[in-house]
Write a protein that holds these residues in place. Structure first.
Motif, PDB file in Angstrom:
ATOM      1  N   VAL A   1       9.085  36.763   8.814  1.00  0.00           N
ATOM      2  CA  VAL A   1       9.518  36.501   7.435  1.00  0.00           C
ATOM      3  C   VAL A   1      10.244  35.165   7.447  1.00  0.00           C
ATOM      4  O   VAL A   1      11.484  35.091   7.441  1.00  0.00           O
ATOM      5  N   LYS A   2       9.473  34.093   7.470  1.00  0.00           N
ATOM      6  CA  LYS A   2      10.025  32.765   7.725  1.00  0.00           C
ATOM      7  C   LYS A   2      10.920  32.262   6.599  1.00  0.00           C
ATOM      8  O   LYS A   2      11.851  31.492   6.837  1.00  0.00           O
ATOM      9  N   ASP A   3      10.613  32.629   5.340  1.00  0.00           N
ATOM     10  CA  ASP A   3      11.447  32.156   4.234  1.00  0.00           C
ATOM     11  C   ASP A   3      12.890  32.622   4.401  1.00  0.00           C
ATOM     12  O   ASP A   3      13.841  31.850   4.207  1.00  0.00           O
ATOM     13  N   ILE A   4      13.054  33.878   4.742  1.00  0.00           N
ATOM     14  CA  ILE A   4      14.401  34.406   4.972  1.00  0.00           C
ATOM     15  C   ILE A   4      15.042  33.701   6.158  1.00  0.00           C
ATOM     16  O   ILE A   4      16.220  33.328   6.134  1.00  0.00           O
ATOM     17  N   GLY A   5      14.273  33.484   7.207  1.00  0.00           N
ATOM     18  CA  GLY A   5      14.794  32.791   8.381  1.00  0.00           C
ATOM     19  C   GLY A   5      15.251  31.384   8.070  1.00  0.00           C
ATOM     20  O   GLY A   5      16.286  30.916   8.564  1.00  0.00           O
ATOM     21  N   THR A   6      14.476  30.683   7.218  1.00  0.00           N
ATOM     22  CA  THR A   6      14.839  29.316   6.850  1.00  0.00           C
ATOM     23  C   THR A   6      16.155  29.270   6.087  1.00  0.00           C
ATOM     24  O   THR A   6      17.054  28.469   6.391  1.00  0.00           O
ATOM     25  N   LEU A   7      16.289  30.143   5.077  1.00  0.00           N
ATOM     26  CA  LEU A   7      17.517  30.153   4.274  1.00  0.00           C
ATOM     27  C   LEU A   7      18.711  30.605   5.107  1.00  0.00           C
ATOM     28  O   LEU A   7      19.811  30.049   5.000  1.00  0.00           O
TER      29      LEU A   7
ATOM     30  N   SER B   1      22.160  36.719  13.118  1.00  0.00           N
ATOM     31  CA  SER B   1      21.372  37.934  13.325  1.00  0.00           C
ATOM     32  C   SER B   1      20.296  38.081  12.258  1.00  0.00           C
ATOM     33  O   SER B   1      19.153  38.453  12.558  1.00  0.00           O
ATOM     34  N   LEU B   2      20.644  37.768  11.010  1.00  0.00           N
ATOM     35  CA  LEU B   2      19.662  37.842   9.926  1.00  0.00           C
ATOM     36  C   LEU B   2      18.528  36.857  10.172  1.00  0.00           C
ATOM     37  O   LEU B   2      17.347  37.179   9.986  1.00  0.00           O
ATOM     38  N   LYS B   3      18.868  35.653  10.606  1.00  0.00           N
ATOM     39  CA  LYS B   3      17.844  34.650  10.908  1.00  0.00           C
ATOM     40  C   LYS B   3      16.929  35.125  12.039  1.00  0.00           C
ATOM     41  O   LYS B   3      15.695  35.057  11.935  1.00  0.00           O
ATOM     42  N   GLY B   4      17.547  35.624  13.109  1.00  0.00           N
ATOM     43  CA  GLY B   4      16.746  36.069  14.251  1.00  0.00           C
ATOM     44  C   GLY B   4      15.828  37.219  13.905  1.00  0.00           C
ATOM     45  O   GLY B   4      14.650  37.234  14.296  1.00  0.00           O
ATOM     46  N   ASP B   5      16.335  38.203  13.150  1.00  0.00           N
ATOM     47  CA  ASP B   5      15.498  39.339  12.759  1.00  0.00           C
ATOM     48  C   ASP B   5      14.318  38.884  11.906  1.00  0.00           C
ATOM     49  O   ASP B   5      13.179  39.329  12.100  1.00  0.00           O
ATOM     50  N   ALA B   6      14.598  38.002  10.934  1.00  0.00           N
ATOM     51  CA  ALA B   6      13.545  37.549  10.027  1.00  0.00           C
ATOM     52  C   ALA B   6      12.472  36.758  10.775  1.00  0.00           C
ATOM     53  O   ALA B   6      11.273  36.966  10.569  1.00  0.00           O
ATOM     54  N   ASN B   7      12.891  35.851  11.637  1.00  0.00           N
ATOM     55  CA  ASN B   7      11.911  35.046  12.379  1.00  0.00           C
ATOM     56  C   ASN B   7      11.089  35.896  13.327  1.00  0.00           C
ATOM     57  O   ASN B   7       9.886  35.672  13.504  1.00  0.00           O
ATOM     58  N   MET B   8      11.718  36.889  13.947  1.00  0.00           N
ATOM     59  CA  MET B   8      10.989  37.752  14.872  1.00  0.00           C
ATOM     60  C   MET B   8       9.902  38.541  14.153  1.00  0.00           C
ATOM     61  O   MET B   8       8.811  38.764  14.684  1.00  0.00           O
ATOM     62  N   LEU B   9      10.172  38.937  12.900  1.00  0.00           N
ATOM     63  CA  LEU B   9       9.221  39.736  12.133  1.00  0.00           C
ATOM     64  C   LEU B   9       8.298  38.877  11.277  1.00  0.00           C
ATOM     65  O   LEU B   9       7.507  39.408  10.500  1.00  0.00           O
TER      66      LEU B   9
END
Length: 790
Positions: free
Chosen positions: A59-65, A49-57
């Motif tokens: 914020v790719k760095d958060i999505g990558t980690l 969920s954290l990855k999906g939220d970050a990528n949707m908005l």
């Protein structure tokens, strides 16, 4: 990068904090409970969920980690083994870095997180292949300086979890999954897991502060209900104040009478000792009366102040709690543009979708309950209402149709409106479909206005589509609109003009905890009518009433208006004393109800009050009672039924059809009661008419479970049931009935399309007395079988 949208930024901050906290807590738990699959599954969901939220908005760095954390947790799930302290440290360092990146994305403060280093450590690499080139060598030197600087900070006692500012010395990563080879062969000095994370540098953070909290919706529901109860208590205290006022008035009259007669005692006292003693008693009574008066005045003053204060507090509390549940309509509206675009392309239509009023705020439950209704209305408008481009051009219209979704607020309600400039509703086609599928009797259709006929499209199973497709034709969809709107105690208004378009307007109350109602008196009992449905109140003279199409009618606003006694609509017996004392020349109070385009006048005995009440839902045993939406307790302590204005409209039409001229036949003195259990509305309607025309009283049920519940509510002379039904089929229903000794003698007739000998045998074993197949169905067979068994 900071998220630009204010609303999304706040939502992401709250959600990510929750996901990170769950990951932190779960990882600690896994160290001591390594074989807990549920915890691991929960951590995977949080990471995903954290990855999906970050990528949707973006914020790719958060999505990558987060993606790499999800990958590591997936490996643990596929190859269960105790989580090592080294892996736990790597994951913990990554979570600290993500927290800093979340802070950057939500506040704009630069995080200075070296995502490359954090990712490399997370992947377990101690060293990365060294790259070539002067620029890379220079960069390596800078990174070494950073490591040296961080090592100099090791002596600081504060951990990374106590700091909020971290510095970044490397461009951020943008790929969701990144390998070491994708880093251009750049060499990076990686620390041991026990060392401070070189990807971040911390400084002392300001005092810890929780900016937001998340509260479960059910807790808010309970709080809002209690605030409503506080409103009722306020009303009850106001009643007590009124009673105190009555006591004070009585004291005033007593005191006044005593004062007026005091001189009589003075004159009599001069000539008689007994009268002297009586005069003394009079004086003492006067003194005590003064003392009582002073205490009453002080009590009235303090109670008035307390009541005013309580009213202020309760109103503010209710408003504040209600505001907590409010969300902008854009939260709901943003779901639909892509759906409209894709469906329009699929149907080969050009649609300009306009959304208005997204900033209007409404209760969270309204948004939840209205998602499906609005979706079905929009799909129906595109499929049925809007014409293809070539047809629109032939009609002189723009080839691009306009479909508008609008939300706005009035002083008393939230309004959701869907309008289009399409072909509108075909009333004649609706009438033909209603007759063909058994939704209405011809007499009922004749008594309906055009707007009432148009509203048949909301009936369950109703569809005018000639072909069943994945978009429409199954008769499901618009019935969800009516069901959900009625669940929220709202109303639907429909306005359609042929070849011009159609507008569907949904009106919902602002608050779901309390209702503003008009209290009326009928047969010496109070009833509540929601004020949203009340247009006005008037007095009706007997000479104003005339008959029009078999209904009592008056004229208001130069338009005929049907009226009916509320006692008659509720099927209440009229008290004898009321019948004897009612004067034919006496004017009657009449409440004019307005629902959509329909109006109705209901005559009552008296208008009592207008107040806010807390509506109590009906119990499961009385989940749906005609004309009643719930109950409340008034300030006087009386239980008061809250009426359903939409049902009252239907009751008028039902009674008008019942008194229409029909074929006459002798009725038995007491009708025999039949329970009809059938999940198909068309079959249920047809069988109900057959049985009622034969003189039976028919109670219907939509499935076996509903039928068994109704069987327990009153005595029946027979049960007629389908076999294939949801929840509880006919065979199971028959078996359950036979399990109860009190129902052993009740006849059970199964009417079904299952016609094999094996099916009939199963019916007999279940306890059925007769088995009639629909393939050879004849109403005479049903009636003869029923008559013989009863």
């Amino acid at each position: 990068m900071m998220i630009q949208d204010d609303e999304l930024r706040a939502i992401f901050k709250t959600a990510s904090e929750e996901h990170l906290q769950n990951l932190d807590t779960g990882l600690l738990y896994l160290e001591s409970h390594p074989t807990d699959p549920q915890t691991l599954e929960s951590l995977l969901r949080d990471a995903h969920s954290l990855k999906g939220d970050a990528n949707m908005l973006g914020v790719k760095d958060i999505g990558t980690l987060a993606h790499q954390i999800e990958h590591l947790l997936s490996d643990l799930k596929e190859h269960p083994e105790p989580i090592s302290s080294e892996l736990s440290d790597r994951l913990s360092h990554a979570l600290h870095a993500i927290r800093a990146l979340v802070e950057e994305a939500t506040t704009g403060k630069e995080a200075h997180v070296n995502t490359f280093r954090v990712l490399a450590e997370l992947m377990g690499s101690e060293e990365v292949a060294e790259g070539k080139g002067q620029e890379q060598g220079s960069r390596e030197a800078e990174e070494q300086e950073e490591v040296d600087h961080i090592e100099s900070l090791d002596a600081e006692p504060a951990g990374i979890e106590d700091r909020s500012l971290v510095e970044m010395e490397q461009p951020t990563a943008t790929a969701e999954a990144m390998s070491i080879g994708a880093m251009n062969g750049k060499a990076m000095a990686m620390p041991k897991p026990s060392e401070p994370n070189p990807g971040v540098r911390a400084e002392t953070a300001p005092g810890y502060r929780i900016g937001t909290i998340r509260v479960a919706t059910e807790n808010l529901d309970s709080l809002l209900t209690q605030a409503g109860e506080l409103t009722v208590t306020k009303i009850r205290i106001a009643h007590r104040l009124a009673e105190l006022e009555a006591v004070t008035t009585l004291w005033d009259e007593w005191n006044r009478d005593l004062f007026n007669n005091r001189f009589v005692f003075d004159e009599l006292r001069k000539g008689n000792g007994a009268l002297n003693r009586l005069a003394g008693f009079h004086n003492r009574t006067e003194e005590r009366l003064d003392q009582l008066g002073n205490k009453l005045q002080a009590l009235r003053s303090s109670l008035s102040e307390d009541t005013a204060r309580l009213e202020l507090i309760s109103d503010e509390l209710e408003e504040d709690i209600r505001t907590l549940r409010l969300l902008p309509l854009s939260t709901l509206f943003n779901v639909f543009p892509r759906m409209v675009r894709d469906l329009a392309r699929q149907e080969g239509k050009q649609v300009n979708f306009v959304v208005e009023g997204g900033d209007t705020r409404a209760d969270k439950r309204i948004l939840e309950e209205m998602k499906d209704p609005l979706m079905h209305i929009l799909r129906n408008a595109i499929d049925h209402g809007l014409e293809p481009p070539e047809e629109r051009q032939r009609c002189g219209k723009s080839p691009t149709a306009t479909l508008r979704l609008r939300g706005y607020q009035t002083p008393t309600m939230i309004v959701l409106e869907v309008s289009d400039d399409g072909r509108g509703l075909d009333v004649e086609k609706i009438k033909r479909t209603a007759l063909k599928r058994g939704f209405c009797h011809p007499d009922e259709l004749d008594a309906m206005s055009p707007s009432q006929i148009q509203e048949l499209i909301f009936a369950p199973g109703f569809s005018t589509a000639p072909l069943v497709t994945e978009v429409s034709g199954r008769g499901v969809g618009l019935d969800v609109v009516r069901t959900n709107v009625e669940k929220l105690k709202g109303a639907i208004a429909l306005n359609s003009t042929p070849r011009k378009g159609c507008t569907i307007r949904i009106q919902l109350g602002l608050t779901l905890a309390t209702a503003h109602v008009l209290i009326v008196m009928v047969n010496d009992r109070p009833y509540a009518i929601p004020v949203e449905a009340v247009q006005t109140a008037t007095l009706v003279e007997p000479q104003e009433i005339f008959m029009l199409e078999g209904r009592p009618t008056i004229v208001r606003d130069d338009q005929p208006l049907s009226i009916a006694p509320l006692a008659q609509l509720l099927e209440l017996p009229e008290p004898n004393n009321l019948t004897r004392n009612r004067n034919r020349s006496q004017r009657q109070p009449c409440i004019i109800l307005s629902i959509g385009g329909d109006r109705l006048g209901v005559c009552v005995d008296a208008l009592i009050d207008e107040q806010d009440v807390v509506t109590k839902p009906q119990s499961k045993l009385l989940k749906r009672v005609r004309n009643i939406s719930g109950a409340t307790i008034l300030g006087t302590g009386e239980v008061c039924m809250v009426l359903n204005p939409v049902d009252l409209m239907k009751s008028v039409r039902r009674q008008a059809v019942a008194i229409a001229p029909t074929e006459t036949h002798l009725e038995p003195t007491q009708k025999q009661r039949v329970l009809l259990v059938e999940d198909s509305i068309a079959t249920r309607t047809q069988e109900k008419r057959i049985l009622e025309s034969a003189g039976y009283e028919v109670i219907t049920a939509v499935d076996g479970l509903d039928g068994f519940n109704k069987l327990q509510s009153r005595p029946f002379d027979a049960v007629v049931s389908d076999v294939q039904m949801p929840n509880l089929d006919g065979l199971s229903l028959a078996a359950r009935i036979r399990q109860h000794r009190e129902y052993n003698e009740i006849p059970i007739i199964l009417v079904t399309s299952l016609a094999s000998d094996e099916d009939k045998r199963r019916g007999a074993e279940a306890g059925a007395n007769a088995y009639i197949t629909k393939g050879s169905f004849n109403q005479n067979v049903l009636l003869e079988t029923l008559h013989r068994l009863i």
